[in-house]
Design an enzyme around this catalytic site. Structure first.
Site, short mmCIF file in Angstrom:
data_model
loop_
_atom_site.label_atom_id
_atom_site.label_comp_id
_atom_site.label_asym_id
_atom_site.label_seq_id
_atom_site.Cartn_x
_atom_site.Cartn_y
_atom_site.Cartn_z
N PHE A 48 0.98 7.60 12.02
CA PHE A 48 -0.23 7.36 12.79
C PHE A 48 -1.17 6.58 11.85
O PHE A 48 -0.76 5.52 11.39
CB PHE A 48 -0.74 8.67 13.41
CG PHE A 48 0.07 9.00 14.65
CD1 PHE A 48 1.45 9.20 14.56
CD2 PHE A 48 -0.49 8.99 15.90
CE1 PHE A 48 2.23 9.42 15.71
CE2 PHE A 48 0.27 9.21 17.05
CZ PHE A 48 1.62 9.42 16.95
N ASN A 49 -2.37 7.01 11.52
CA ASN A 49 -3.22 6.11 10.71
C ASN A 49 -3.18 6.48 9.23
O ASN A 49 -3.88 7.39 8.80
CB ASN A 49 -4.64 6.13 11.26
CG ASN A 49 -4.74 5.31 12.53
OD1 ASN A 49 -4.08 5.64 13.52
ND2 ASN A 49 -5.49 4.24 12.50
N ALA A 96 8.56 -3.09 4.10
CA ALA A 96 8.14 -4.49 4.08
C ALA A 96 7.88 -5.04 5.48
O ALA A 96 8.75 -5.68 6.07
CB ALA A 96 9.21 -5.32 3.37
N THR A 137 6.05 3.30 13.34
CA THR A 137 4.61 3.36 13.65
C THR A 137 4.35 4.02 15.00
O THR A 137 5.19 3.92 15.92
CB THR A 137 4.04 1.92 13.67
OG1 THR A 137 2.71 1.97 14.21
CG2 THR A 137 4.85 0.98 14.55
N TYR A 163 3.58 -6.13 17.41
CA TYR A 163 3.79 -5.35 16.18
C TYR A 163 4.63 -4.09 16.49
O TYR A 163 5.67 -3.85 15.88
CB TYR A 163 2.44 -4.96 15.56
CG TYR A 163 2.55 -3.88 14.53
CD1 TYR A 163 3.21 -4.12 13.32
CD2 TYR A 163 2.05 -2.60 14.76
CE1 TYR A 163 3.36 -3.11 12.38
CE2 TYR A 163 2.18 -1.59 13.82
CZ TYR A 163 2.84 -1.85 12.64
OH TYR A 163 2.99 -0.85 11.72
N TYR A 193 0.83 -1.22 0.00
CA TYR A 193 0.00 0.00 0.00
C TYR A 193 0.86 1.27 0.00
O TYR A 193 0.82 2.07 -0.94
CB TYR A 193 -0.93 -0.06 1.22
CG TYR A 193 -1.73 1.18 1.53
CD1 TYR A 193 -2.37 1.91 0.54
CD2 TYR A 193 -1.85 1.61 2.85
CE1 TYR A 193 -3.12 3.04 0.86
CE2 TYR A 193 -2.60 2.73 3.18
CZ TYR A 193 -3.23 3.45 2.18
OH TYR A 193 -3.97 4.56 2.50
N GLY A 239 1.98 -7.88 -1.04
CA GLY A 239 1.87 -6.88 -2.09
C GLY A 239 1.36 -7.46 -3.41
O GLY A 239 1.08 -8.66 -3.52
N LEU A 278 -10.05 0.72 9.34
CA LEU A 278 -11.39 1.29 9.45
C LEU A 278 -11.93 1.89 8.16
O LEU A 278 -13.03 1.53 7.72
CB LEU A 278 -11.40 2.36 10.56
CG LEU A 278 -12.77 3.00 10.78
CD1 LEU A 278 -13.76 1.99 11.33
CD2 LEU A 278 -12.66 4.20 11.72
N PHE A 316 -15.61 -1.24 17.23
CA PHE A 316 -15.00 -1.98 18.35
C PHE A 316 -14.94 -1.10 19.60
O PHE A 316 -14.00 -0.34 19.78
CB PHE A 316 -13.59 -2.44 17.96
CG PHE A 316 -13.57 -3.39 16.79
CD1 PHE A 316 -14.52 -4.38 16.64
CD2 PHE A 316 -12.57 -3.29 15.82
CE1 PHE A 316 -14.50 -5.27 15.56
CE2 PHE A 316 -12.53 -4.17 14.75
CZ PHE A 316 -13.50 -5.16 14.61
N1 UFG Z 1 -12.15 -0.11 14.05
C1 UFG Z 1 -13.47 -0.44 14.23
N2 UFG Z 1 -14.01 -1.38 13.40
C2 UFG Z 1 -13.30 -2.00 12.42
C3 UFG Z 1 -11.95 -1.64 12.26
C4 UFG Z 1 -11.40 -0.69 13.10
O1 UFG Z 1 -14.16 0.07 15.10
O2 UFG Z 1 -13.86 -2.85 11.73
C5 UFG Z 1 -11.57 0.91 14.92
C6 UFG Z 1 -10.39 0.40 15.72
O3 UFG Z 1 -10.81 -0.18 16.91
C7 UFG Z 1 -9.58 1.69 15.91
C8 UFG Z 1 -9.90 2.52 14.66
O4 UFG Z 1 -11.07 1.94 14.12
O5 UFG Z 1 -10.05 2.36 17.01
C9 UFG Z 1 -8.81 2.46 13.64
O6 UFG Z 1 -8.48 1.10 13.42
P1 UFG Z 1 -7.51 0.63 12.27
O7 UFG Z 1 -7.44 -0.85 12.31
O8 UFG Z 1 -7.88 1.28 10.98
O9 UFG Z 1 -6.11 1.26 12.67
P2 UFG Z 1 -5.27 1.09 14.03
O10 UFG Z 1 -5.40 2.40 14.74
O11 UFG Z 1 -5.61 -0.10 14.78
O12 UFG Z 1 -3.84 0.80 13.47
C10 UFG Z 1 -3.14 1.62 12.61
C11 UFG Z 1 -2.23 0.76 11.75
C12 UFG Z 1 -1.20 0.08 12.58
C13 UFG Z 1 -0.50 1.08 13.43
C14 UFG Z 1 -1.45 1.90 14.22
C15 UFG Z 1 -0.70 2.95 14.94
O13 UFG Z 1 -2.95 -0.22 11.06
O14 UFG Z 1 -0.29 -0.53 11.70
O15 UFG Z 1 -2.38 2.51 13.35
O16 UFG Z 1 -1.51 3.91 15.41
F1 UFG Z 1 0.30 0.46 14.31
#
Ligand code: UFG
Length: 324
Positions: A168-169, A73, A116, A140, A11, A36, A189, A207
């Site tokens: 961050f995200n 990677a 990250t 991770y 990505y 990938g 998300l 969640f």
């Molecule tokens: N979420 C939901 N429902 C879903 C998916 C996610 O409610 O189906 C929520 C998660 O609980 C979280 C938010 O949406 O609160 C964002 O979740 P993501 O999975 O999109 O992203 P994360 O914050 O968990 O993780 C991302 C990257 C990681 C990194 C992290 C650092 O994917 O690689 O940010 O902040 F480590």
């Protein structure tokens, strides 16, 4: 410059390659294609190789002049890292060490590392700056923190100059619509919300609804993929100017809750997005927002996409192109 992008079929790596080519660099991609896609690689030179395979990487470095390595990677699923930590330490940490050893042998000067926000763990304060304690709450984040620490030692011992960029995200897609996010399984998300908008899934699970946030759902700092890519361009310029190795937090500095993202996605897509409340996900801090002022000051980096609706709009354009 001659730049090797490791993980350039993924990505963030694929978007990086596109920008490096636009800026006139000679770009090569190395990727084992475990995550990938070959058709996301926009440069001509592609090596289907695992970074841990030192015989194969030695051959690449001996046959090609390489001034800098950009490394993307990694495995990135927080939940999987909790149930299968060895997979994360093996690839993200040991694999990176194997790559660095070969780089040092060939005197490659510059390394840009995808780190990250997960290295910080649950925040003691917000927004998170670079001085925040590093205490990852999942393997991770731990696997990436070990690389950051390794890089400092490799710099002292071998003069390897690096920049670690703590995303961050990461979200959004190529504004030109050529590239986008294609994780399998998708756990992030924004793409999941947009799959609910397009009808590829029935609904989105939120969640947790009892976090100590404005509406009880988790807050994150979403940053456009092209803004992240731009930070890498600034980072390599910074190193080439002779500055010391460094680490920077990258975000917009603004937090959006899960519910706010769903509402923004409804506005962008014009579709109703059904959601259901689910249990909290293990390893999710309630709020993660970046203080990116160091990157602003030192790298001269600013974000172009500050409106989360623009980030969602580009991701939506990509979703509408499915199947890719
Ligand atoms: N979420 C939901 N429902 C879903 C998916 C996610 O409610 O189906 C929520 C998660 O609980 C979280 C938010 O949406 O609160 C964002 O979740 P993501 O999975 O999109 O992203 P994360 O914050 O968990 O993780 C991302 C990257 C990681 C990194 C992290 C650092 O994917 O690689 O940010 O902040 F480590």
């Amino acid at each position: 410059m001659n730049i090797l992008v490791v993980g350039g079929a993924g990505y963030i790596g694929s978007h990086m390659v596109k920008q490096l080519l636009k800026d006139g660099h000679h770009v090569m991609v190395m990727d084992n294609l475990s995550k990938g896609y070959r058709d996301a690689v926009l440069c001509k030179t592609f090596f289907e190789i695992d970074m841990a395979d030192q015989a194969a990487t030695t051959k690449i470095f001996s046959e090609n002049p390489i001034d800098a390595v950009f490394h993307f990677a990694s495995f990135i699923e927080v939940g999987e890292s909790i149930s299968n930590p060895e997979k994360y330490f093996k690839n993200n940490t040991e694999g990176t060490q194997a790559l660095l050893e070969v780089m040092i042998q060939f005197h490659v000067k510059y390394f840009i590392f995808s780190s990250t926000a997960a290295i910080f763990g649950s925040p003691n304060y917000s927004p998170i700056d670079e001085r925040h304690p590093k205490s990852p709450i999942n393997p991770y984040g731990h696997s990436k923190l070990l690389v950051e620490e390794m890089l400092e030692r490799f710099d002292s011992a071998h003069g390897l100059r690096f920049v670690s960029l703590r995303y961050f995200n990461a979200a959004g897609a190529d504004p030109e619509g050529e590239l986008g996010e294609r994780h399998n399984p998708e756990t992030h998300l924004i793409p999941l919300v947009l799959q609910a908008a397009s009808g590829r899934r029935d609904s989105i699970s939120i969640f947790g609804s009892d976090y100590d946030t404005l509406d009880g759902t988790c807050v994150r700092d979403y940053i456009h993929i092209n803004d992240l890519v731009e930070a890498h361009m600034k980072a390599i310029t910074y190193l080439r100017q002779g500055h010391p190795s460094a680490a920077f937090n990258l975000g917009n500095g603004k937090g959006f809750s899960v519910k706010q993202i769903i509402e923004a996605a409804e506005e962008v897509t014009g579709k109703k997005i059904p959601f259901i409340f689910d249990e909290r996900r293990i390893g999710d801090p309630s709020i993660l927002v970046a203080d990116a002022s160091l990157a602003n000051d030192v790298l001269g980096w600013t974000t172009e996409y500050q409106d989360v609706r623009d980030i969602i709009k580009h991701a939506w354009n990509w979703e509408k192109k499915y199947p890719w």
